[in-house]
Design a protein around this motif. Structure first.
Motif, PDB file in Angstrom:
ATOM      1  N   TRP A  27       0.840  -1.199   0.000  1.00 17.00           N
ATOM      2  CA  TRP A  27       0.000   0.000   0.000  1.00 17.00           C
ATOM      3  C   TRP A  27       0.883   1.260   0.000  1.00 17.00           C
ATOM      4  O   TRP A  27       0.828   2.057   0.924  1.00 17.00           O
ATOM      5  N   HIS A  29       0.588   3.849  -1.464  1.00 19.87           N
ATOM      6  CA  HIS A  29      -0.190   5.089  -1.544  1.00 19.87           C
ATOM      7  C   HIS A  29      -0.716   5.533  -0.181  1.00 19.87           C
ATOM      8  O   HIS A  29      -1.294   6.596  -0.062  1.00 19.87           O
ATOM      9  N   TYR A  30      -0.541   4.712   0.850  1.00 20.20           N
ATOM     10  CA  TYR A  30      -0.936   5.128   2.199  1.00 20.20           C
ATOM     11  C   TYR A  30       0.161   6.026   2.755  1.00 20.20           C
ATOM     12  O   TYR A  30       1.276   5.572   3.003  1.00 20.20           O
ATOM     13  N   ARG A 160      -4.436   8.751   1.530  1.00 24.31           N
ATOM     14  CA  ARG A 160      -3.868   8.813   0.183  1.00 24.31           C
ATOM     15  C   ARG A 160      -3.407  10.199  -0.223  1.00 24.31           C
ATOM     16  O   ARG A 160      -2.370  10.364  -0.840  1.00 24.31           O
ATOM     17  N   CYS A 166      -7.970  12.832  -0.722  1.00 28.05           N
ATOM     18  CA  CYS A 166      -7.862  12.630  -2.176  1.00 28.05           C
ATOM     19  C   CYS A 166      -9.188  12.833  -2.889  1.00 28.05           C
ATOM     20  O   CYS A 166      -9.227  13.082  -4.091  1.00 28.05           O
ATOM     21  N   CYS A 169     -11.287   8.156  -3.059  1.00 25.73           N
ATOM     22  CA  CYS A 169     -11.291   6.794  -2.523  1.00 25.73           C
ATOM     23  C   CYS A 169     -12.622   6.522  -1.807  1.00 25.73           C
ATOM     24  O   CYS A 169     -13.420   7.432  -1.565  1.00 25.73           O
TER      25      CYS A 169
END
Ligand SMILES: [Zn+2]
Length: 289
Positions: A27, A29-30, A160, A166, A169
């Motif tokens: 992950w 993108h975390y 994100r 973002c 999501c």
């Protein structure tokens, strides 16, 4: 941030992921780095604990540290920081309504978060009590409290985005529904009904955080013209039938360890208010009707 607002003098311990030499980061993108920067901006006394602990977990796979794992740093620093308890922001949905993550029913004996559960007893035995200052209020209330607090600029529910949530999501969609309901304004999202994160609302419930879905359906102006419209067919919701979600479930205050109970109760009574008997029954019959 809502829990932190109840205890403005409490220090923060931020648990920050670092890469593991062998286990891949599934992950990337975390953005734990973004959260670390936000924590630093609060001006609170802050200890940042860097760790690759989460990569040792088989399930859930390495994502972002959650549940009791985020407490590892605070536990190791407990003597140094003279901690007697660890406050978490888990709200009524997670503590009392089954959250949607595990089950959808009233859970007084929640194994994760009740003080008499396995984890609660283990933490207490180590001299560091679990404290849920906002465990008796809904996500709508924690959002209202957080967004009207001095920590407003550091409130972030999306892992994100770098300069803000973002907006794209599933979590941003869910939180936008709640925020629109709290602010009494139309839904504002770039997400369309054909997106995978929206598709679940085309299907039958149960949904994760279902009590907040109902709250949003009852309060967001023009919700019938949004991607949430199909969900309206499954619920008969009104402001009145969801008003229990604006008050605090009293047993949540009673289970806060004595040392912190009075401060939390005073804050909740001044800023939220307690449930009536009939509202209490809504909590205690959740999932059974
Ligand atoms: Zn997001």
């Amino acid at each position: 941030m809502a829990a932190a607002t109840v205890f403005p003098e409490a220090p923060f311990v931020h648990f920050r992921r670092v890469a593991h030499p062998r286990v891949p980061n599934r992950w990337p993108h975390y953005r734990s780095d973004v959260l670390a920067k936000l924590a630093a901006k609060t001006g609170r006394e802050l200890s940042t604990v860097t760790s690759d602990l989460e990569y040792t977990l088989a399930e859930p796979r390495p994502g972002y540290p959650e549940h009791h794992a985020v407490a590892a740093g605070a536990l190791l620093l407990a003597d140094q920081l003279d901690l007697g308890g660890l406050g978490f922001g888990y709200e009524m949905g997670s503590r009392w309504l089954g959250g949607g993550r595990y089950l959808w029913r009233f859970t007084p004996d929640n194994p994760m978060w009740s003080p008499h559960g396995r984890w609660g007893r283990l933490f207490a035995a180590a001299g560091v009590h679990l404290v849920l200052p906002v465990g008796g209020v809904s996500e709508a209330v924690t959002m209202r409290l957080a967004l009207s607090s001095p920590l407003r600029e550091q409130v972030r529910w999306c892992l994100r985005g770098t300069d803000g949530p973002c907006r794209n999501c599933g979590k941003c969609l869910y939180k936008e529904l709640i925020q629109a309901a709290v602010e009494r304004r139309p839904l504002d999202t770039p997400i369309t009904a054909d997106r995978p994160v929206a598709r679940k609302y085309l299907k039958k419930p149960p949904y994760g955080g279902q009590e907040m879905i109902q709250y949003g359906l009852a309060r967001v102006p023009g919700i019938e013209n949004t991607l949430f419209a199909p969900a309206l067919d499954y619920f008969d919701v009104s402001e009145e039938s969801t008003s229990w979600l604006e008050h605090c479930y009293p047993p949540a205050l009673e289970e806060i360890p004595a040392r912190w109970r009075a401060q939390a109760a005073a804050f909740i009574e001044a800023n939220v208010g307690l449930m009536t008997e009939s509202e209490v029954r809504r909590v205690e019959s959740w999932g059974s009707v």
